[in-house]
Design a protein around this motif. Sequence first.
Motif, mmCIF file in Angstrom:
data_model
loop_
_atom_site.group_PDB
_atom_site.id
_atom_site.type_symbol
_atom_site.label_atom_id
_atom_site.label_comp_id
_atom_site.label_asym_id
_atom_site.label_seq_id
_atom_site.Cartn_x
_atom_site.Cartn_y
_atom_site.Cartn_z
ATOM 1 N N VAL A 131 0.858 -1.188 0.000
ATOM 2 C CA VAL A 131 0.000 0.000 0.000
ATOM 3 C C VAL A 131 0.892 1.235 0.000
ATOM 4 O O VAL A 131 1.995 1.213 0.536
ATOM 5 C CB VAL A 131 -0.966 0.049 1.213
ATOM 6 N N ARG A 132 0.409 2.276 -0.635
ATOM 7 C CA ARG A 132 1.119 3.555 -0.647
ATOM 8 C C ARG A 132 0.385 4.485 0.299
ATOM 9 O O ARG A 132 -0.843 4.592 0.234
ATOM 10 C CB ARG A 132 1.129 4.112 -2.061
ATOM 11 N N LEU A 133 1.137 5.134 1.186
ATOM 12 C CA LEU A 133 0.535 6.024 2.181
ATOM 13 C C LEU A 133 1.274 7.348 2.237
ATOM 14 O O LEU A 133 2.508 7.381 2.169
ATOM 15 C CB LEU A 133 0.611 5.393 3.580
ATOM 16 N N HIS A 134 0.540 8.422 2.396
ATOM 17 C CA HIS A 134 1.161 9.710 2.701
ATOM 18 C C HIS A 134 1.538 9.674 4.178
ATOM 19 O O HIS A 134 0.813 9.099 4.993
ATOM 20 C CB HIS A 134 0.178 10.853 2.410
ATOM 21 N N VAL A 135 2.643 10.296 4.551
ATOM 22 C CA VAL A 135 3.061 10.243 5.955
ATOM 23 C C VAL A 135 2.030 10.858 6.886
ATOM 24 O O VAL A 135 1.958 10.485 8.057
ATOM 25 C CB VAL A 135 4.452 10.886 6.181
ATOM 26 N N ASP A 136 1.201 11.779 6.375
ATOM 27 C CA ASP A 136 0.171 12.375 7.220
ATOM 28 C C ASP A 136 -0.948 11.387 7.558
ATOM 29 O O ASP A 136 -1.763 11.657 8.435
ATOM 30 C CB ASP A 136 -0.413 13.624 6.558
ATOM 31 N N ALA A 137 -0.999 10.234 6.874
ATOM 32 C CA ALA A 137 -1.983 9.192 7.189
ATOM 33 C C ALA A 137 -1.440 8.210 8.222
ATOM 34 O O ALA A 137 -2.126 7.269 8.607
ATOM 35 C CB ALA A 137 -2.376 8.441 5.917
ATOM 36 N N ILE A 138 -0.209 8.449 8.672
ATOM 37 C CA ILE A 138 0.437 7.575 9.663
ATOM 38 C C ILE A 138 0.387 8.263 11.013
ATOM 39 O O ILE A 138 0.666 9.460 11.123
ATOM 40 C CB ILE A 138 1.891 7.267 9.241
ATOM 41 N N GLY A 139 0.033 7.515 12.042
ATOM 42 C CA GLY A 139 -0.090 8.085 13.383
ATOM 43 C C GLY A 139 1.205 8.690 13.890
ATOM 44 O O GLY A 139 2.305 8.276 13.506
ATOM 45 N N SER A 140 1.099 9.646 14.793
ATOM 46 C CA SER A 140 2.271 10.343 15.327
ATOM 47 C C SER A 140 2.889 9.616 16.514
ATOM 48 O O SER A 140 3.932 10.023 16.995
ATOM 49 C CB SER A 140 1.902 11.773 15.722
#
Length: 189
Positions: A131-140
Amino acid sequence: MSSADAGPMAGTVRWAMVPFEPAPPFRLYAGTGSEPIRVGDTDTLIEAARSRGDAELSYIAPGKARPVLVLNDPPAAHHQEVTALRLLRLSKLTADEQRRVREHQDELLFHLAPERFDLPEENAAMVTALVRLHVDAIGSVPPIGQLDRNEMRVLGERIITFYRFDTRLLLERQIRELAARRQARDTGQ
């Protein structure tokens, strides 16, 4: 997560918002306050795009918060996307399948040792589920586990093998570079 705060991500398991792959029936967004338009098959959308030009569509795709194994760091400041693998809970497999995964005999499932990953249950990374994800879709929040270098190498080999990536030119170039460095070292240059 701000893209500036992404930090090293390669080899880490993190929580992210992951969309499901779109599949029919498609739900297209027609504008504020309207109900989605349902299109039952792919060919209808393709034919509409072909006959009316390359129109961009907005579609409603389901997704959920789930842990993923991130494979790379964001490549550049202007390109803040990463590639990740979805995870599979081992409880969804038979006892024999679970044993094969734990013993690293299943090339398509990469076992994540439960003592090293703070997951609700034992998991494996699915080599077939990029899957391709933008880093903003990854939890902090901090990662919930990380692969070591050797594990990343083995996983990379499995991905290359499954997708049949042709790495011959890359290997040839690296061999030539090694030979050139060795020759320079041996001749004192």
